[in-house]
Design a protein around this motif. Structure first.
Motif, short mmCIF file in Angstrom:
data_model
loop_
_atom_site.label_atom_id
_atom_site.label_comp_id
_atom_site.label_asym_id
_atom_site.label_seq_id
_atom_site.Cartn_x
_atom_site.Cartn_y
_atom_site.Cartn_z
N TRP A 104 58.70 64.60 22.09
CA TRP A 104 57.62 64.98 22.99
C TRP A 104 57.88 64.51 24.40
CZ3 TRP A 104 56.11 61.90 18.68
CH2 TRP A 104 55.93 60.55 18.95
N ILE A 105 57.17 65.16 25.31
CA ILE A 105 57.30 64.90 26.73
C ILE A 105 55.90 64.80 27.30
CG2 ILE A 105 58.23 65.77 28.92
CD1 ILE A 105 59.77 67.78 26.79
N ASN A 106 55.61 63.72 28.01
CA ASN A 106 54.34 63.57 28.72
C ASN A 106 54.62 63.86 30.19
OD1 ASN A 106 53.06 62.64 26.36
ND2 ASN A 106 53.96 60.65 26.69
N HIS A 107 53.85 64.76 30.77
CA HIS A 107 54.16 65.19 32.14
C HIS A 107 52.94 65.70 32.86
CE1 HIS A 107 54.03 69.42 30.67
NE2 HIS A 107 54.56 68.89 29.57
N ALA A 108 53.06 65.80 34.16
CA ALA A 108 52.02 66.42 34.98
C ALA A 108 51.98 67.90 34.65
CB ALA A 108 52.33 66.21 36.46
N ARG A 116 51.66 72.51 23.44
CA ARG A 116 51.32 71.82 24.68
C ARG A 116 49.82 71.63 24.71
NH1 ARG A 116 50.80 75.16 29.10
NH2 ARG A 116 48.62 74.82 28.71
N ILE A 123 47.06 64.97 32.27
CA ILE A 123 48.40 64.83 31.70
C ILE A 123 48.60 65.87 30.61
CG2 ILE A 123 47.68 63.07 30.03
CD1 ILE A 123 50.48 61.76 30.56
N GLN A 124 49.78 66.42 30.56
CA GLN A 124 50.11 67.35 29.49
C GLN A 124 51.08 66.68 28.54
OE1 GLN A 124 51.26 70.97 31.59
NE2 GLN A 124 49.19 71.74 31.27
N HIS A 125 50.89 66.97 27.28
CA HIS A 125 51.70 66.41 26.20
C HIS A 125 52.35 67.60 25.50
CE1 HIS A 125 52.83 63.52 23.13
NE2 HIS A 125 52.18 64.18 22.18
N THR A 126 53.65 67.73 25.68
CA THR A 126 54.39 68.83 25.07
C THR A 126 55.17 68.29 23.89
OG1 THR A 126 54.55 70.01 27.17
CG2 THR A 126 56.15 70.61 25.47
N LEU A 145 52.43 71.72 34.64
CA LEU A 145 53.49 72.56 35.23
C LEU A 145 52.86 73.65 36.08
CD1 LEU A 145 55.69 72.91 32.03
CD2 LEU A 145 56.04 71.35 33.95
N THR A 198 46.53 69.36 26.75
CA THR A 198 46.16 68.67 27.98
C THR A 198 45.11 67.62 27.66
OG1 THR A 198 46.57 70.69 29.23
CG2 THR A 198 45.25 68.99 30.32
#
Length: 104
Positions: free
Chosen positions: A97-101, A62, A2-5, A103, A64
């Motif tokens: 912030w945005i938690n996402h797969a 960002r 997971i990535q945390h931006t 990119l 990970t």
């Protein structure tokens, strides 16, 4: 994975203070062993920034983590929480912030 931006908006910090802030948060996150990488960049100002409804960013980070659980452990870690509380008390800043797969 997971990535945390994280997008920060500093209204009352000079460039050197912003750099120190990002460096300290980088150290906390990587030293924890819970983040596997950490990159950051500064906002590039554009004429349309004045139309931003939430805020104009100053910097973006960002990082990970191996899993959502690992990210949650980092988010509630004493060093990171202490840093956040101290810095918000010293000179408040905006953050989203945005938690996402990852990119592509």
């Amino acid at each position: 994975m997971i990535q945390h931006t994280i997008v920060f908006s500093f209204t009352d910090r000079q460039a050197e203070e912003q750099d120190a802030f990002i460096a300290e948060i980088r150290s906390i996150c990587l030293d924890s062993g819970l983040a596997t990488d950490f990159v950051s960049t500064r906002h590039i100002a554009a004429p349309t920034d004045e139309y931003a409804r939430v805020f104009v960013s100053s910097a973006m980070v960002r990082m990970t983590c191996e899993s959502l659980k690992t990210l949650e452990q980092l988010a509630v870690s004493a060093p990171l929480l202490g840093f956040q509380h101290r810095e918000q008390d010293r000179k408040p800043y905006g953050v989203v912030w945005i938690n996402h797969a990852p990119l592509a």
